[in-house]
Design an enzyme around this catalytic site. Structure first.
Site, PDB file in Angstrom:
ATOM      1  N   GLU A 176      74.200  39.470  17.606  1.00 37.73           N
ATOM      2  CA  GLU A 176      74.009  39.307  16.159  1.00 37.73           C
ATOM      3  C   GLU A 176      75.205  38.621  15.516  1.00 37.73           C
ATOM      4  OE1 GLU A 176      72.768  41.748  12.083  1.00 37.73           O
ATOM      5  OE2 GLU A 176      73.561  42.852  13.789  1.00 37.73           O
ATOM      6  N   LYS A 213      69.754  38.171  17.088  1.00 37.57           N
ATOM      7  CA  LYS A 213      69.446  38.641  15.738  1.00 37.57           C
ATOM      8  C   LYS A 213      70.227  37.763  14.771  1.00 37.57           C
ATOM      9  CE  LYS A 213      69.247  42.625  12.637  1.00 37.57           C
ATOM     10  NZ  LYS A 213      69.167  44.093  12.513  1.00 37.57           N
TER      11      LYS A 213
END
Length: 303
Positions: A176, A213
């Site tokens: 992420e 992500k």
């Protein structure tokens, strides 16, 4: 579900991943949004007890099922707790929902326009504990604030290094590298991050896949290359501060990307609701996020 069944569901399942992983620093804000003011607890333990009650209420809700929710990201304390009389990962798996664990320990101070993850000296032990509890994957967050190629390259390098450690521990990493949606150079950040991810993923040793992500790009469809990348199992999107209607509208413009929302999932839930009100509100949010994840629109998105 065994690991191969979980992998197949993540790769091709229709639905989204719920983010239930607010940590110590963000818990008071999450509780306030849930209708519990800061004076309602006298210790950190009581605070975490209240947030666990909220998460347990979500996890045990009859509308929170694997039909539309593919997975759920947990804070370590949540993973270690119980929901509906079962360990939380087991409770999720029983509902057809794949458990993930947030592993990052917060952010370093900004350097070169980015905030790297703080060191995780106990990561191997956390991975082993998580795997033993049936957890499938991890999530690790760092933040990009400005379009500095050196900084963004460093973030991707660190994310992949941590991802390889996670893979070695037998779990699937969700990288992420979040782009701050308030960044004045956000579109340029998107382009540099795409370039660095494509380059460094292709150079990654072995053949195992990772998840990504990402913040939703300014230009819809920009991350199609990552959706199709041979080293990427699935691309999911964070809401990044958007309210749910806007987050879902932006999500629907991007082919192959599903939601992994936290605030946008929880924003209408309140502790004071009856169970019927709570379940209706949660069900409505799930339906809206599911639609944004599965029903794509716009000329920039190919079929």
């Amino acid at each position: 579900m065994n690991t191969s069944e979980m992998t197949a569901k993540i790769a091709a399942g229709q639905g989204f991943i719920a983010a239930l992983d607010q940590s110590g620093g963000s818990t008071p804000k999450a509780l306030k949004g849930y209708g519990i003011e800061e004076g309602a607890w006298n210790s950190e333990e009581e605070m975490f007890g209240l947030i666990h009650q909220m998460r347990s209420r979500i996890i045990t809700s009859p509308v929170f099922t694997g039909e539309k929710v593919l997975g759920a990201i947990l804070f370590e304390r949540t993973m270690d707790g119980m929901a509906g009389g079962k360990p939380v990962p087991a409770a999720l798996i029983a509902k057809g929902i794949i458990p993930f664990i947030k592993i990052d320990k917060g952010l370093e101070d900004e350097v070169n326009g980015v905030q790297l993850m703080k060191p995780m000296p106990e990561l191997d032990a956390l991975l082993a504990k998580s795997k033993a509890l049936g957890v499938y994957g991890t999530k690790e967050r760092s933040v990009i604030n400005s379009a500095n190629r050196e900084g963004i390259a460093a973030i991707v390098k660190q994310q992949i290094e941590v991802g390889l450690q996670v893979l070695a521990g037998g779990l699937v990493p969700m990288l992420e590298p979040e782009i701050n949606i308030k960044s004045p150079s956000r579109a340029e950040c998107d382009a540099i991050l795409l370039d660095e991810l494509a380059k460094q993923l292709s150079a990654m040793p072995g053949d195992a896949k990772v998840m990504l992500k990402l913040s939703l790009p300014v230009q819809p469809g920009l991350y199609d290359q990552l959706v199709d990348h041979p080293r990427v199992l699935r691309v999911v999107a964070l809401s990044g501060g958007y309210q749910r209607p806007e987050a879902c509208a932006e999500l629907a413009k991007n082919r192959g990307i599903i939601a992994s929302f936290s605030r946008a999932l929880l924003e209408d839930l309140r502790a004071q609701m009856s169970d019927a009100e709570f379940n209706a509100s949660l069900g409505g949010a799930i339906d809206e996020i599911f639609k944004g994840s599965t029903q794509k629109v716009g000329a920039a998105v190919s079929a």
